[in-house]
Structures are given as structure tokens and as C-alpha cells.
Scaffold this motif. Structure first.
Motif, short mmCIF file in Angstrom:
data_model
loop_
_atom_site.label_atom_id
_atom_site.label_comp_id
_atom_site.label_asym_id
_atom_site.label_seq_id
_atom_site.Cartn_x
_atom_site.Cartn_y
_atom_site.Cartn_z
N SER A 285 1.22 4.29 -3.08
CA SER A 285 1.28 5.57 -2.19
C SER A 285 1.63 6.65 -3.11
CB SER A 285 0.78 5.81 -1.40
OG SER A 285 -0.34 5.12 -0.99
N ARG A 286 2.89 5.75 -2.92
CA ARG A 286 4.69 6.43 -3.72
C ARG A 286 4.72 6.69 -4.94
NH1 ARG A 286 9.61 6.29 -5.63
NH2 ARG A 286 9.22 3.59 -6.17
N ARG B 116 -8.73 1.02 -8.59
CA ARG B 116 -8.67 1.66 -7.37
C ARG B 116 -9.49 1.65 -6.69
NH1 ARG B 116 -4.36 1.43 -5.12
NH2 ARG B 116 -4.76 3.52 -3.75
N LEU C 235 1.98 6.74 -6.71
CA LEU C 235 0.83 7.54 -7.40
C LEU C 235 1.54 8.85 -7.25
CD1 LEU C 235 -2.56 6.18 -5.55
CD2 LEU C 235 -1.44 6.14 -8.39
N GLU C 236 2.37 9.08 -6.43
CA GLU C 236 3.22 10.56 -6.18
C GLU C 236 3.60 11.00 -7.66
OE1 GLU C 236 4.17 11.30 -1.72
OE2 GLU C 236 2.68 11.00 -1.15
N GLU D 57 0.63 -0.96 -0.27
CA GLU D 57 0.17 0.22 -0.14
C GLU D 57 0.62 1.35 0.01
OE1 GLU D 57 -3.28 -0.42 2.82
OE2 GLU D 57 -4.51 -1.52 1.47
N SER D 58 1.78 1.70 0.33
CA SER D 58 2.84 2.18 1.43
C SER D 58 3.09 2.76 -0.73
CB SER D 58 3.68 2.81 2.18
OG SER D 58 4.82 2.10 2.17
#
Ligand SMILES: Cc1cc2nc3c(=O)[nH]c(=O)nc-3n(C[C@H](O)[C@H](O)[C@H](O)COP(=O)(O)O)c2cc1C
Length: 209
Positions: A170-171, A208, A173-174, A166-167
Motif C-alpha cells: 500500500s505504501r 493486483r 502504491l501511494e 500488504e502494508s
């Protein structure tokens, strides 16, 4: 065949579209990095990829050399939009080339392979080169950012069901957002790049939810 490949510098990773077939002759096309080294081309698909399975069973592939943003987007995220007419076969290989890359492809055959953790490393001999109609585009930052976005987006899709990732998602997606801003700065809304961006975003958002 040991002649120098035009356009390729040694020991540099280039992004291309690799086409292969499975044992039922079903064609597949996917963006991959390829490195030219000692007269051979090296491909490193993850073991989870169809390209890996096809290279393992069939040992043949075509390196489609292109700078078409549309082709990269389709091969990375919308493979279901390819149909049989998009592929053509040459006399020297069972692996087809993309019709859009006629006269800008390299036919290769696996000469050896090894596995390193999650990835395979296929050393491929060059069987036939036809780069007579390869026309590189003028350089735009939009293309580099689009390629970055596609690499990150294919990882987001691969990790989507993995709670431990998950993290990392997120990275990624950034990073996608960062490159999207670059595309926003160097192109306008109705450019091909922004049209493709909207298509990529809706695919990412779909998976998502
Ligand atoms: C520019 C670019 C380069 C890529 N390079 C590789 C690579 O070297 N190895 C790999 O396994 N996946 C790579 N990928 C991801 C695959 O193209 C993507 O996961 C694709 O859906 C795999 O398709 P397949 O399962 O049909 O082989 C790359 C993606 C992009 C956009």
C-alpha cells in the motif's frame, strides 16, 4: 583497466540496464543500480533475480548506459517483449549488449562477490568501454519520477503474493501515485511518459486483482 569512466562520478549510484546470459545463452536485461568505485563497478542484485543467477554462473555482464524511458520500462516490467534481435554480442564477452545501446555500453567481468542478507555484491572489473554514442537527455522531472515508479512497481510485483507485505505494498502504491501526479504536472496526456504510465498502471492492476 583503470582509466576514468566518462560520465560516471565515483561513489554515486547510477541506474543502468544490465544484460547477462544464463548457461543456455538465453539473454536477460534488467534495470539495476551500479556504483563506480576504485576503478571497478559494483552491482547489487537481490538473490531472487535472474541477474544474480546469471552473474553467479557466467561472471560476465554488460552495463547498458541509457536514459531511454521506453527501455527502462521494458526491462523493468515487460521483459517478455524483448526478442533475440534486441541483443548483440561483442567479441570480448558472452554477455550481450542491447542493440539500442550500441556504442553506449561497458563490458564487465566479476572479480569477486559477497552476500549481504538478501542481496549480493558483485565487484566487477571493466573489460571494455564504448560510450562514444551515449547522449544524455535534457533533464525532466518526468524521467526521475518514472524511474521511482519503476523501482516501486518492481517491488509491488515481487511482493504481490506475500501476505506480510500488504502494508508495504500500500505504501509503494501511494508513492507510485505521488510520482504519477508529478508526471501529470510536467507532461501532457499524449506524451511518451503518460503513454508509458498507462501501460505500467495496467500491468500493476492486472497483478493486483
Ligand atoms: C531503476 C531501477 C533500478 C533497479 N535496481 C535494482 C538493483 O540494484 N538490484 C536489484 O536486485 N533489482 C533492481 N531493480 C529491480 C529489477 O530491475 C527488477 O526486479 C527486474 O525485474 C529484475 O530482473 P531479473 O530477475 O531479470 O534480474 C531495479 C529496478 C529499477 C526500475
Amino acid at each position: 583497466m583503470s582509466e576514468k569512466l566518462p560520465f560516471f562520478d565515483e561513489e554515486v549510484l547510477y541506474e543502468v540496464i544490465v544484460s547477462t546470459v544464463d548457461d543456455t545463452k538465453q539473454p536477460n536485461a534488467a534495470p539495476m543500480g551500479v556504483r563506480y568505485s576504485n576503478g571497478q563497478l559494483i552491482l547489487q542484485p537481490y538473490l531472487t533475480r535472474t541477474t544474480y543467477q546469471n552473474l553467479l554462473t557466467n561472471k560476465e555482464a554488460v552495463i547498458n548506459v541509457t536514459t531511454s524511458p521506453e527501455l527502462f520500462v521494458k526491462a523493468a516490467l515487460f521483459q517478455e517483449e524483448f526478442n533475440a534481435e534486441d541483443f548483440l554480442t561483442s567479441l570480448v564477452s558472452s554477455a550481450p549488449f542491447l542493440k539500442a545501446c550500441a556504442h553506449s555500453f561497458i563490458v564487465v567481468r566479476v572479480s569477486s562477490f559477497s552476500i549481504d542478507d538478501l542481496k549480493a555484491r558483485f565487484l566487477c572489473e571493466i573489460v571494455r568501454v564504448d560510450l562514444s554514442e551515449f547522449r544524455p537527455r535534457l533533464y525532466t522531472r518526468a524521467f526521475s519520477s518514472l524511474i521511482e515508479i519503476l523501482i516501486h512497481a518492481t517491488r509491488v510485483l515481487a511482493f504481490q503474493r506475500d501476505k506480510d507485505k500488504e502494508s508495504e505494498v500500500s505504501r509503494l502504491l501511494e508513492l507510485i501515485d505521488y510520482h504519477q501526479k508529478i508526471i501529470g504536472r510536467v507532461t501532457s496526456k499524449n506524451s511518451m511518459y503518460q503513454i508509458l504510465m498507462r501501460k505500467i498502471n495496467s500491468k500493476i492492476n492486472q497483478v493486483r486483482v
